[in-house]
Design a protein around this motif. Structure first.
Motif, PDB file in Angstrom:
ATOM      1  N   ALA A  95     112.813  10.099  25.588  1.00  0.00           N
ATOM      2  CA  ALA A  95     112.778   9.634  24.429  1.00  0.00           C
ATOM      3  C   ALA A  95     111.499   8.802  24.040  1.00  0.00           C
ATOM      4  O   ALA A  95     110.990   8.974  23.021  1.00  0.00           O
ATOM      5  N   ILE A  96     111.085   7.895  25.007  1.00  0.00           N
ATOM      6  CA  ILE A  96     109.854   7.215  24.822  1.00  0.00           C
ATOM      7  C   ILE A  96     108.539   8.245  24.648  1.00  0.00           C
ATOM      8  O   ILE A  96     107.904   8.328  23.751  1.00  0.00           O
ATOM      9  N   ALA A  97     108.458   9.301  25.616  1.00  0.00           N
ATOM     10  CA  ALA A  97     107.522  10.310  25.655  1.00  0.00           C
ATOM     11  C   ALA A  97     107.700  11.117  24.285  1.00  0.00           C
ATOM     12  O   ALA A  97     106.663  10.988  23.684  1.00  0.00           O
ATOM     13  N   LEU A  98     108.802  11.378  23.811  1.00  0.00           N
ATOM     14  CA  LEU A  98     108.677  12.025  22.564  1.00  0.00           C
ATOM     15  C   LEU A  98     108.265  11.126  21.375  1.00  0.00           C
ATOM     16  O   LEU A  98     107.513  11.437  20.395  1.00  0.00           O
ATOM     17  N   ALA A  99     108.861   9.872  21.146  1.00  0.00           N
ATOM     18  CA  ALA A  99     108.302   9.010  20.280  1.00  0.00           C
ATOM     19  C   ALA A  99     106.968   8.823  20.254  1.00  0.00           C
ATOM     20  O   ALA A  99     106.074   8.660  19.143  1.00  0.00           O
ATOM     21  N   ASN A 100     106.277   8.804  21.549  1.00  0.00           N
ATOM     22  CA  ASN A 100     104.745   8.448  21.527  1.00  0.00           C
ATOM     23  C   ASN A 100     103.905   9.721  21.445  1.00  0.00           C
ATOM     24  O   ASN A 100     102.738   9.576  21.382  1.00  0.00           O
ATOM     25  N   ASP A 101     104.662  11.033  21.347  1.00  0.00           N
ATOM     26  CA  ASP A 101     103.758  11.999  21.188  1.00  0.00           C
ATOM     27  C   ASP A 101     103.645  12.205  19.939  1.00  0.00           C
ATOM     28  O   ASP A 101     104.002  13.134  19.387  1.00  0.00           O
ATOM     29  N   ASN A 102     102.547  11.375  19.275  1.00  0.00           N
ATOM     30  CA  ASN A 102     102.347  11.420  17.953  1.00  0.00           C
ATOM     31  C   ASN A 102     101.061  10.804  17.525  1.00  0.00           C
ATOM     32  O   ASN A 102     100.813   9.579  18.211  1.00  0.00           O
ATOM     33  N   LYS A 103     100.060  11.458  16.719  1.00  0.00           N
ATOM     34  CA  LYS A 103      98.851  10.703  16.620  1.00  0.00           C
ATOM     35  C   LYS A 103      98.850   9.432  15.687  1.00  0.00           C
ATOM     36  O   LYS A 103      97.966   8.569  15.580  1.00  0.00           O
ATOM     37  N   TYR A 104     100.243   9.135  15.223  1.00  0.00           N
ATOM     38  CA  TYR A 104     100.496   7.912  14.348  1.00  0.00           C
ATOM     39  C   TYR A 104     101.109   7.003  15.099  1.00  0.00           C
ATOM     40  O   TYR A 104     101.679   7.286  16.055  1.00  0.00           O
ATOM     41  N   ALA A 105     100.733   5.800  14.916  1.00  0.00           N
ATOM     42  CA  ALA A 105     101.356   4.542  15.560  1.00  0.00           C
ATOM     43  C   ALA A 105     101.670   3.194  14.538  1.00  0.00           C
ATOM     44  O   ALA A 105     100.898   2.400  15.025  1.00  0.00           O
ATOM     45  N   LEU A 106     102.376   3.507  13.767  1.00  0.00           N
ATOM     46  CA  LEU A 106     102.468   2.343  12.771  1.00  0.00           C
ATOM     47  C   LEU A 106     103.642   1.619  13.086  1.00  0.00           C
ATOM     48  O   LEU A 106     103.563   0.396  13.353  1.00  0.00           O
ATOM     49  N   ALA A 107     105.041   2.178  12.969  1.00  0.00           N
ATOM     50  CA  ALA A 107     105.977   1.270  13.136  1.00  0.00           C
ATOM     51  C   ALA A 107     107.067   2.171  14.034  1.00  0.00           C
ATOM     52  O   ALA A 107     106.773   3.505  14.114  1.00  0.00           O
ATOM     53  N   GLY A 108     108.210   1.504  14.267  1.00  0.00           N
ATOM     54  CA  GLY A 108     109.181   2.356  14.987  1.00  0.00           C
ATOM     55  C   GLY A 108     110.437   1.539  15.292  1.00  0.00           C
ATOM     56  O   GLY A 108     110.296   0.357  15.058  1.00  0.00           O
ATOM     57  N   SER A 109     111.554   2.290  15.795  1.00  0.00           N
ATOM     58  CA  SER A 109     112.676   1.385  16.024  1.00  0.00           C
ATOM     59  C   SER A 109     113.519   2.078  17.090  1.00  0.00           C
ATOM     60  O   SER A 109     113.441   3.218  17.364  1.00  0.00           O
ATOM     61  N   VAL A 110     114.277   1.128  17.700  1.00  0.00           N
ATOM     62  CA  VAL A 110     114.919   1.472  18.978  1.00  0.00           C
ATOM     63  C   VAL A 110     116.528   1.043  18.720  1.00  0.00           C
ATOM     64  O   VAL A 110     116.504  -0.281  18.256  1.00  0.00           O
ATOM     65  N   TRP A 111     117.425   1.598  18.895  1.00  0.00           N
ATOM     66  CA  TRP A 111     118.700   1.318  18.350  1.00  0.00           C
ATOM     67  C   TRP A 111     119.685   1.294  19.631  1.00  0.00           C
ATOM     68  O   TRP A 111     119.767   2.411  20.478  1.00  0.00           O
ATOM     69  N   THR A 112     120.179   0.083  20.122  1.00  0.00           N
ATOM     70  CA  THR A 112     120.857   0.024  21.378  1.00  0.00           C
ATOM     71  C   THR A 112     121.842  -1.200  21.527  1.00  0.00           C
ATOM     72  O   THR A 112     121.394  -2.290  20.853  1.00  0.00           O
ATOM     73  N   ALA A 113     123.030  -1.217  22.037  1.00  0.00           N
ATOM     74  CA  ALA A 113     123.820  -2.592  22.047  1.00  0.00           C
ATOM     75  C   ALA A 113     123.221  -3.362  23.302  1.00  0.00           C
ATOM     76  O   ALA A 113     123.435  -4.579  23.117  1.00  0.00           O
ATOM     77  N   ASN A 114     122.598  -3.031  23.915  1.00  0.00           N
ATOM     78  CA  ASN A 114     121.892  -3.554  25.313  1.00  0.00           C
ATOM     79  C   ASN A 114     120.376  -4.062  24.705  1.00  0.00           C
ATOM     80  O   ASN A 114     119.635  -3.438  24.897  1.00  0.00           O
TER      81      ASN A 114
END
Ligand code: TXE
Length: 525
Positions: A397-416
Motif C-alpha cells: 500500500a505504501i509503495a503504491l501510494a508513493n509511486d507518483n510524482k505528486y506528493a501533496l496530501a494523503g490519508s491512512v484509514w485504520t482503527a489502530n
C-alpha cells in the motif's frame, strides 16, 4: 470566461459555469501597470511596518469582522464564478479564510519576536569573548500572490492575510476565471480599514499581467496553480532571483486498511473525491483498499456516490456537486475517461457529461481496474474522477501510494492509531492525515505544501510565516579584546596557535579547558 475589447480596453466576461448565464464583467489591467502598482505597494508597506502592533491589530481584526459580516456576499461571488454549491463556498473557501485570518492575528506578535541563538559548542568561548547572536525577524517587503480559480477566496485571502501579519504588502493576480471574487475580497478588506495599496488586485491573463508580475521587482512570489505554469513562474523569477513558493498539483492517495471504519471511510472518500467537483489539489484521487474488504468498500463507496445531487447549488441547498469551471475542463474529463478505458480501466459509475443539466457538469466517476502505471493513476485529473485499487499488504500500500510524482496530501484509514501514524510517516506527501482527509487547509496553524510535482515551500503555519519574513541575524561583540587571532597580519605563531586551539577544541583527545586558555592567550595580545 470570455474576453472582449471595448473602446480599446480588454474586459473579462465571466459566465456562471453552473447556469451559463453571464455573471459579471471586469476591465483588465495592463502589464505596464505593474511597476506603478509595485511602487505604491512599497510605499504602503513602509508605512504598514512602522505602525505599532496595536494599530495593525485593530486593522486585522476589523478585516476579520468584515469577512464574517460579508459571508453571503462573498459566497455569492465565489459560487457565481465557480459554479460550486453555496454550502461548499462557505464550508471551504470562507472557513479557510477566517481560519487563516484568526491565526494571522494571533501570530502577529510572535512572528517578530527576537530570539537568542544557542551557539552550541561555541557558546562558552563566545560568552568569554563577550559575544552573542540573536534573530530579529523582519518583513520581506512586497509579496506577489498568483492564485487559481478553484478556491478564489480561500487561497488568495489566506496567503494575503498571513503576508500582512508578517508586515508585507501584497499584489494579487487572481485567475482570469475568478477575477470578481478577488475584487470583492479587496472591497470588503478596504471597507474594514485596510490601508490604501497595501493589497492590490491586478486583473488579467497569466500570460500578460501575470508574467509582468513575475519579472517585476517583488520580494517573493507565492504561486498556486498547475505544474506547467509553476515551472514558468520559477524560470521567470530566476531573472531577479525572486524567491518562490510553489503550491502545485496533487494526486492524493487514500489507504484503507482492513480494520478501518468502512462507513466513515466511504463517506469521507465520497466527500474527499468529489468536493468542488474534484477540482481540488488535495482531492482523493487514488484509493488503495485492502483486498479483503475491497468489494465491501467499493459497494458502499459507489452507492453513496450515486446519492449525490448535481446542479446549481445556490438556492437548492441539497446540491452536493456543482459544475466544472469551464467547457474545456468538461472535455478534458471525457478525454481522461477515454484514455483510462483504453489503458484497461473500467468505469464503475459516471464517466460522462451529465446529459440532464445545462452547464459544465461531469458525472462523479469511479474507475476500477486502473493499472498503476496508467495515466489515470499517475497524472493529475482536475475533476470528479477517482480510481479505486486494491493492495495485499501494508508495504504494498505504501509503495503504491508513493509511486507518483505528486506528493501533496494523503490519508491512512485504520482503527489502530499507532499503525496509522507509522504508515502516515511513510507516505511521501507533505501532509498525511490519519482517519480524515483534506480539511487541514482550514487549520491555518498547520503547514500546507508538498514536494515533487506538488511544488515546494509552505503556506500557513509557522513554516508559512518563515517564507514571509527574513530571519535577520544580529551578532554583538562587546569588544573585550583588541583583535581576533585570525585577523591580519598572519604569522607562523598565529597559525600555530590557531591549529593548537582547533586541535584542543575539536579533536577527540582535545581538552576544552586547554582550548579556552589557548584562545584567551591568542586574543589577549
Ligand atoms: O492553474 P493555472 P488553475 C492547482 C491544481 C491545478 C491548478 C488549477 O492542482 O493544477 O492549480 O488551477 C496564472 N505567468 N492547485 O487552472 O492555469 C493564472 O492566471 C504568470 C494547487 O488556475 O496554473 C492563474 O492566476 N501567471 C493548489 C494562476 O497562474 C500565469 C490548490 C494559476 O493558473 C501564467 C489549488 C503565466 N505564464 C489548485 N499562466 C495547492 N497545491 O494548494 C497562468 N498564470
Amino acid at each position: 470566461m470570455q474576453s472582449s475589447t471595448e473602446a480599446g480596453e480588454e474586459y473579462i466576461i465571466k459566465t456562471n459555469p453552473a447556469t451559463l448565464e453571464e455573471f459579471g464583467r471586469i476591465k483588465c489591467d495592463h502589464p505596464e501597470d505593474v511597476p506603478a502598482a509595485l511602487q505604491a505597494a512599497r510605499l504602503a508597506q513602509s508605512k504598514w511596518m512602522k505602525l505599532s502592533y496595536d494599530e495593525k491589530a485593530v486593522v486585522m481584526s476589523n478585516i476579520q469582522e468584515a469577512i464574517i459580516s460579508n459571508i453571503e456576499d462573498l459566497a455569492r461571488t465565489i459560487c457565481g464564478e465557480t459554479g460550486k454549491p453555496k454550502s461548499e463556498a462557505i464550508a471551504t473557501d470562507i472557513f479557510a479564510a477566517l481560519s487563516a485570518g484568526e491565526y494571522a492575528n494571533d501570530m502577529m506578535l510572535e512572528v517578530f519576536k527576537k530570539s537568542k541563538i544557542d551557539l552550541g559548542d561555541m557558546a562558552f568561548p563566545m560568552k568569554l569573548a563577550g559575544r552573542s547572536s540573536y534573530i530579529a525577524p523582519r518583513p520581506i517587503g512586497v509579496v506577489a500572490i498568483i492564485s487559481p480559480w478553484n478556491y478564489p477566496l480561500g487561497i488568495p485571502y489566506s496567503q494575503t492575510i498571513m503576508a500582512l501579519a508578517a508586515g508585507n504588502a501584497v499584489i494579487i493576480k487572481p485567475s482570469s476565471e475568478t477575477p470578481l471574487t478577488a475584487v470583492k475580497m479587496l472591497e470588503v478588506m478596504k471597507k474594514a480599514g485596510l490601508p490604501d495599496n497595501l493589497v492590490q488586485v491586478l486583473i488579467g491573463s497569466g500570460r500578460t499581467v501575470g508574467d509582468a508580475l513575475l519579472t517585476s521587482d517583488v520580494d517573493r512570489i507565492v504561486f498556486t496553480g498547475s505544474g506547467s505554469v509553476g515551472r514558468r513562474v520559477m524560470a521567470q523569477a530566476s531573472q531577479r532571483l525572486t524567491p518562490v513558493t510553489l503550491e502545485l498539483g496533487g494526486k492524493d492517495p487514500m489507504i484503507v486498511l482492513k480494520d478501518a471504519d468502512l462507513e466513515r471511510a466511504t463517506s469521507a472518500a465520497v466527500w474527499g473525491s468529489f468536493v468542488n467537483s474534484g477540482q481540488t489539489c488535495v482531492c482523493v484521487k487514488r484509493i488503495y483498499v485492502d483486498e479483503t474488504i475491497y468489494e465491501q468498500f467499493l459497494e458502499l463507496f459507489k452507492n453513496k456516490t450515486l446519492m449525490l445531487k448535481q446542479g446549481w447549488g445556490w438556492d437548492d441547498q441539497e446540491i452536493s456537486l456543482g459544475s466544472l469551471i469551464n467547457e474545456a475542463a468538461l472535455n478534458e474529463m471525457e478525454m481522461h475517461v477515454e484514455k483510462a478505458v483504453n489503458e484497461g480501466a473500467k468505469v464503475l459509475i459516471g464517466g460522462k457529461k451529465n446529459p440532464n443539466l445545462k452547464g459544465y457538469y461531469f458525472e462523479p466517476t469511479i474507475l476500477v481496474d486502473t493499472p498503476q502505471n496508467s495515466a489515470a493513476v499517475q497524472e493529475e485529473i482536475f475533476g470528479p474522477i477517482v480510481t479505486v485499487m486494491k493492495f495485499s499488504s501494508e508495504e504494498e500500500a505504501i509503495a503504491l501510494a508513493n509511486d507518483n510524482k505528486y506528493a501533496l496530501a494523503g490519508s491512512v484509514w485504520t482503527a489502530n492509531l499507532i499503525k496509522g501514524k507509522v504508515l502516515a510517516e511513510l507516505v511521501s506527501s507533505g501532509t498525511v492525515v490519519v482517519n480524515n482527509l483534506l480539511y487541514t487547509y482550514g487549520l491555518a496553524a498547520t503547514p500546507w505544501g508538498g514536494n515533487g510535482e506538488s511544488g515546494f515551500g509552505r503556506t500557513h503555519g509557522k513554516f508559512g510565516f518563515e517564507e514571509l519574513t527574513e530571519p535577520h541575524h544580529i551578532h554583538v561583540d562587546k569588544g573585550k579584546y583588541p583583535e581576533d587571532p585570525w585577523w591580519f597580519p598572519y604569522s607562523p605563531e598565529k597559525s600555530e596557535s590557531l591549529s593548537g586551539f582547533m586541535h584542543s577544541f575539536y579533536a577527540q583527545d582535545g581538552s576544552s579547558i586547554k582550548a579556552l586558555l589557548q584562545l584567551h592567550k591568542m586574543m589577549r595580545k
